[in-house]
Design a protein around this motif. Structure first.
Motif, PDB file in Angstrom:
ATOM      1  N   ALA A 423       0.852  -1.196   0.000  1.00  0.00           N
ATOM      2  CA  ALA A 423       0.000   0.000   0.000  1.00  0.00           C
ATOM      3  C   ALA A 423       0.883   1.238   0.000  1.00  0.00           C
ATOM      4  O   ALA A 423       1.715   1.405   0.892  1.00  0.00           O
ATOM      5  CB  ALA A 423      -0.928   0.001   1.224  1.00  0.00           C
ATOM      6  N   TRP A 424       0.712   2.118  -0.996  1.00  0.00           N
ATOM      7  CA  TRP A 424       1.512   3.338  -1.108  1.00  0.00           C
ATOM      8  C   TRP A 424       1.039   4.384  -0.117  1.00  0.00           C
ATOM      9  O   TRP A 424      -0.156   4.529   0.138  1.00  0.00           O
ATOM     10  CB  TRP A 424       1.385   3.922  -2.514  1.00  0.00           C
ATOM     11  CG  TRP A 424       1.921   3.076  -3.622  1.00  0.00           C
ATOM     12  CD1 TRP A 424       1.273   2.056  -4.253  1.00  0.00           C
ATOM     13  CD2 TRP A 424       3.212   3.178  -4.246  1.00  0.00           C
ATOM     14  NE1 TRP A 424       2.080   1.506  -5.224  1.00  0.00           N
ATOM     15  CE2 TRP A 424       3.273   2.185  -5.257  1.00  0.00           C
ATOM     16  CE3 TRP A 424       4.306   4.013  -4.058  1.00  0.00           C
ATOM     17  CZ2 TRP A 424       4.384   2.007  -6.062  1.00  0.00           C
ATOM     18  CZ3 TRP A 424       5.416   3.829  -4.872  1.00  0.00           C
ATOM     19  CH2 TRP A 424       5.456   2.845  -5.852  1.00  0.00           C
ATOM     20  N   SER A 425       1.997   5.146   0.429  1.00  0.00           N
ATOM     21  CA  SER A 425       1.629   6.323   1.213  1.00  0.00           C
ATOM     22  C   SER A 425       1.051   7.379   0.274  1.00  0.00           C
ATOM     23  O   SER A 425       1.340   7.367  -0.935  1.00  0.00           O
ATOM     24  CB  SER A 425       2.845   6.876   1.958  1.00  0.00           C
ATOM     25  OG  SER A 425       3.832   7.318   1.032  1.00  0.00           O
ATOM     26  N   LYS A 430       6.552   6.067   0.466  1.00  0.00           N
ATOM     27  CA  LYS A 430       6.640   4.875   1.296  1.00  0.00           C
ATOM     28  C   LYS A 430       5.680   3.803   0.777  1.00  0.00           C
ATOM     29  O   LYS A 430       4.700   4.095   0.091  1.00  0.00           O
ATOM     30  CB  LYS A 430       6.291   5.184   2.756  1.00  0.00           C
ATOM     31  CG  LYS A 430       6.990   6.375   3.374  1.00  0.00           C
ATOM     32  CD  LYS A 430       8.438   6.113   3.620  1.00  0.00           C
ATOM     33  CE  LYS A 430       9.091   7.253   4.401  1.00  0.00           C
ATOM     34  NZ  LYS A 430       9.009   8.560   3.744  1.00  0.00           N
ATOM     35  N   ILE A 431       5.974   2.565   1.142  1.00  0.00           N
ATOM     36  CA  ILE A 431       5.071   1.447   0.882  1.00  0.00           C
ATOM     37  C   ILE A 431       4.941   0.655   2.177  1.00  0.00           C
ATOM     38  O   ILE A 431       5.943   0.216   2.751  1.00  0.00           O
ATOM     39  CB  ILE A 431       5.584   0.535  -0.243  1.00  0.00           C
ATOM     40  CG1 ILE A 431       5.596   1.292  -1.577  1.00  0.00           C
ATOM     41  CG2 ILE A 431       4.713  -0.715  -0.364  1.00  0.00           C
ATOM     42  CD1 ILE A 431       6.153   0.480  -2.731  1.00  0.00           C
ATOM     43  N   ALA A 432       3.717   0.506   2.655  1.00  0.00           N
ATOM     44  CA  ALA A 432       3.438  -0.365   3.798  1.00  0.00           C
ATOM     45  C   ALA A 432       3.024  -1.729   3.261  1.00  0.00           C
ATOM     46  O   ALA A 432       2.492  -1.848   2.157  1.00  0.00           O
ATOM     47  CB  ALA A 432       2.341   0.227   4.676  1.00  0.00           C
ATOM     48  N   PHE A 433       3.256  -2.774   4.042  1.00  0.00           N
ATOM     49  CA  PHE A 433       2.892  -4.124   3.621  1.00  0.00           C
ATOM     50  C   PHE A 433       2.843  -5.013   4.851  1.00  0.00           C
ATOM     51  O   PHE A 433       3.270  -4.615   5.948  1.00  0.00           O
ATOM     52  CB  PHE A 433       3.894  -4.675   2.592  1.00  0.00           C
ATOM     53  CG  PHE A 433       5.312  -4.778   3.095  1.00  0.00           C
ATOM     54  CD1 PHE A 433       5.822  -5.973   3.562  1.00  0.00           C
ATOM     55  CD2 PHE A 433       6.143  -3.663   3.090  1.00  0.00           C
ATOM     56  CE1 PHE A 433       7.133  -6.071   4.014  1.00  0.00           C
ATOM     57  CE2 PHE A 433       7.459  -3.741   3.538  1.00  0.00           C
ATOM     58  CZ  PHE A 433       7.944  -4.956   4.006  1.00  0.00           C
ATOM     59  N   GLU A 449      10.859   2.586   2.312  1.00  0.00           N
ATOM     60  CA  GLU A 449      10.885   3.599   1.262  1.00  0.00           C
ATOM     61  C   GLU A 449      10.382   2.967  -0.041  1.00  0.00           C
ATOM     62  O   GLU A 449      10.431   1.749  -0.215  1.00  0.00           O
ATOM     63  CB  GLU A 449      12.316   4.118   1.057  1.00  0.00           C
ATOM     64  CG  GLU A 449      12.987   4.644   2.313  1.00  0.00           C
ATOM     65  CD  GLU A 449      12.515   6.029   2.718  1.00  0.00           C
ATOM     66  OE1 GLU A 449      11.678   6.595   1.987  1.00  0.00           O
ATOM     67  OE2 GLU A 449      12.971   6.536   3.751  1.00  0.00           O
ATOM     68  N   SER A 450       9.927   3.792  -0.967  1.00  0.00           N
ATOM     69  CA  SER A 450       9.366   3.255  -2.209  1.00  0.00           C
ATOM     70  C   SER A 450      10.405   2.546  -3.068  1.00  0.00           C
ATOM     71  O   SER A 450      10.045   1.803  -3.980  1.00  0.00           O
ATOM     72  CB  SER A 450       8.706   4.374  -3.015  1.00  0.00           C
ATOM     73  OG  SER A 450       9.644   5.392  -3.316  1.00  0.00           O
ATOM     74  N   ASN A 454      15.316   1.233   3.993  1.00  0.00           N
ATOM     75  CA  ASN A 454      14.840   1.534   5.352  1.00  0.00           C
ATOM     76  C   ASN A 454      13.596   0.730   5.724  1.00  0.00           C
ATOM     77  O   ASN A 454      12.554   1.275   6.085  1.00  0.00           O
ATOM     78  CB  ASN A 454      14.557   3.031   5.501  1.00  0.00           C
ATOM     79  CG  ASN A 454      15.807   3.865   5.485  1.00  0.00           C
ATOM     80  OD1 ASN A 454      16.835   3.458   6.028  1.00  0.00           O
ATOM     81  ND2 ASN A 454      15.754   5.022   4.848  1.00  0.00           N
ATOM     82  N   VAL A 455      13.690  -0.593   5.644  1.00  0.00           N
ATOM     83  CA  VAL A 455      12.571  -1.462   5.998  1.00  0.00           C
ATOM     84  C   VAL A 455      12.396  -1.454   7.520  1.00  0.00           C
ATOM     85  O   VAL A 455      13.346  -1.732   8.259  1.00  0.00           O
ATOM     86  CB  VAL A 455      12.814  -2.888   5.479  1.00  0.00           C
ATOM     87  CG1 VAL A 455      11.631  -3.784   5.813  1.00  0.00           C
ATOM     88  CG2 VAL A 455      13.055  -2.866   3.981  1.00  0.00           C
TER      89      VAL A 455
END
Length: 568
Positions: A423-425, A430-433, A449-450, A454-455
């Motif tokens: 899911a994109w910010s 950023k991408i959350a998952f 980060e996209s 920086n996970v």
């Protein structure tokens, strides 16, 4: 006559006694008294200098010092001893020949031990201390060069191997490793090395700055409060809309707020040092309200969750009216995601391929034209700028550029590890998952980060946490968590803090999606008799709710899920 018979009898008895006390010596056997040592076998019967050999038999001493073991005449150190088993290392200088054991002066010869090539060994570890992620060079002998055959451990925690020669291995200190010995396993051999001291780096502090401008004029706004999720005090913009803060440590959420100003994105997550973090504000800003929702649907099932009927894509108004079927049932279509201009929908489907292979497809809502991207994968998520689509392939997260190009940005690690629900910010940085870990089978929400850097893990509760959905303002992440009998909605700050439930209905809730305004939410909810999935609507801040798909409580099974709210 009688005087001759008695001496003759005594002489015969003496000869017989002497004969009975002598033990014949066979070829290759040493002389041993009754109860002396006996060797029944050795294991292994060949190997390099330094390998441990187990000598089985009986009549040994349980005291190491009372047993002497030699390999073709070269004495070895006895490391363990019982009356039936000895363990000794093949000594330096030993050559192929018989193994002999001597116990309290009584000696026995056993099978031949063949001395072959030198054993694998570790000579040095450089450096000998460091943080997780530190590159380490291990030097030694006979490692081999097959990366798939070499395993490296730091105090029992396996580490990745990036390079290997017969005398040198390059690895990294793994996350979770403790201080302890370095160990290598290769070719069926194991070698232990020196102790490596694992240190934990202090989070590095850095300065951060940015601006806040009027979205209509581009002019800086004075007096805007910039606050932080850590204990750093707020700062305020100057007359040019500029602000700065020092001694910041990631991850941290940065929020802009001011009276009479509205921020389409008021909170941004910082995962590492950034030089500029800018916000745009508007006076009397009123976020738009989306009116259409895409979802997947099938009905007429009678096999519960094992129903094999295909899904098709549908559209409806946010109140459940004006339903419209987008795709037919010639294939199974799943996971709709809108383009930022709401003109297209990407989804994954097995159309045009065998039933087990899914590819990313795009449908044009004006023409109805279907386009196969040719990319195998599931769970597409369109980027806010419209240039790319994130998706899941074999448990890893990849991004395809719509103008060409495809790359992996997160590898889950293989095995049973699996990343999903990218899911994109709202600002596209950023991408959350969610990630299911192989060893623990726990599922948690992560963010990166996209570009995959920086996970960072956001949830750590002992419960499955899934399906992240960014709040349209950027200030929070909605997700589902099974902390009781069923999954329910929760929301947290973008740095993982302030994890909580709002005043929402107390029934099963999965696959949440925000309205563009952030004032409404739709999600999937399950009934059990007969088992079916609804799509339900709720306001973002209270417990009112209604079913929006399907139209009624049908008696047959139905499956309406994966809602996606159109941007506008």
């Amino acid at each position: 006559m009688k005087n001759y018979i008695l001496p003759f009898i005594l002489l015969s008895l003496s000869i017989m006694l002497v004969a009975c006390t002598e033990t014949p010596e066979g070829p290759g056997d040493s002389v041993e008294d009754e109860g002396g040592p006996e060797i029944t076998g050795i294991q292994p019967d060949e190997g390099p200098v330094g390998i441990i050999v187990t000598i089985s038999g009986n009549g040994f001493s349980s005291s190491e010092q009372e047993n002497m073991v030699t390999f073709n005449g070269t004495e070895a150190e006895v490391q363990e001893a019982t009356e039936s088993e000895l363990k000794a290392a093949v000594p330096e200088g030993a050559e192929t020949g018989p193994v002999e054991v001597s116990v309290r002066g009584q000696q026995v010869t056993g099978p031949t031990f063949t001395v072959n090539e030198e054993a694998m060994s570790i000579e040095s570890v450089e450096p000998d201390s460091g943080n997780p992620g530190t590159e380490v060079v291990i030097k030694g002998k006979n490692f081999g060069t097959n990366l798939q055959d070499i395993e490296v451990y730091f105090a029992g925690t396996e580490a990745p191997v990036s390079e290997a020669t017969d005398t040198e291995i390059v690895t990294q200190v793994p996350e979770g490793a403790d201080t302890g010995p370095v160990q290598i396993t290769a070719g069926g051999e194991t070698a232990a090395g020196p102790t490596f001291t694992v240190t934990q780096a202090e989070p590095s502090a850095f300065a951060i700055s940015g601006t806040v401008v009027d979205g209509s004029t581009g002019q800086g706004i004075e007096g805007v409060e910039i606050s932080f999720s850590s204990d750093i005090g707020p700062v305020y913009t100057d007359g040019q809309g500029k602000w700065s803060a020092s001694e910041v440590q990631a991850p941290i959420a940065v929020t802009a707020s001011a009276e009479e100003w509205d921020f389409p994105i008021h909170t941004k997550l910082v995962l590492g040092p950034e030089q500029e973090l800018d916000f745009t504000a508007q006076q009397s800003y009123s976020p738009p309200t989306g009116t259409r929702i895409a979802y997947q649907y099938r009905e007429g099932c009678s096999q519960g969750t094992y129903c094999d009927k295909p899904f098709s894509l549908w559209l409806m108004d946010s109140n459940g009216l004006n339903k419209e079927q987008l795709t037919d049932e010639s294939a199974s279509d799943h996971g709709p995601t809108w383009s930022p201009d709401a003109s297209k929908i990407a989804f994954y489907s097995n159309r045009g391929s065998d039933s087990d292979t899914y590819q990313i497809w795009i449908i044009d809502l004006d023409s109805g034209e279907l386009t196969n991207t040719g990319i195998e994968g599931t769970q597409p998520a369109w980027s806010p700028d419209g240039s790319s689509i994130a998706y899941v392939h074999q448990g890893n997260i990849r991004v395809m550029d719509l103008e060409g190009g495809d790359r992996e940005i997160f590898a889950a690690g293989g095995g049973y590890a699996y990343a999903s629900s990218p899911a994109w910010s709202p600002d596209g940085t950023k991408i959350a998952f969610d990630l299911t870990e192989e060893e623990t089978y726990e599922t948690h929400i992560w963010v990166m980060e996209s570009d995959g850097g920086n996970v960072t893990q956001l949830t750590d509760q002992d419960a499955p946490n899934r399906s992240p959905a960014w709040e349209p303002s950027g200030g929070g992440i909605l997700f589902t968590s099974r902390r009781s009998a069923v999954d329910r909605l929760r929301i947290m700050a973008v740095d993982g803090s302030n994890d909580r439930r709002r005043n929402w209905p107390d029934h099963a809730q999965t696959q949440p999606a925000w309205s563009p305004s952030g004032g409404e939410i739709v999600y999937t909810s399950r009934r059990m008799i007969p088992i079916s999935d609804y799509i339900r609507w709720i306001p973002a801040d209270n417990d009112a709710w209604m079913n929006v798909a399907p139209d009624s409580d049908a008696e047959a099974e139905f499956w309406a899920n994966s809602p996606a709210w159109a941007p506008q």
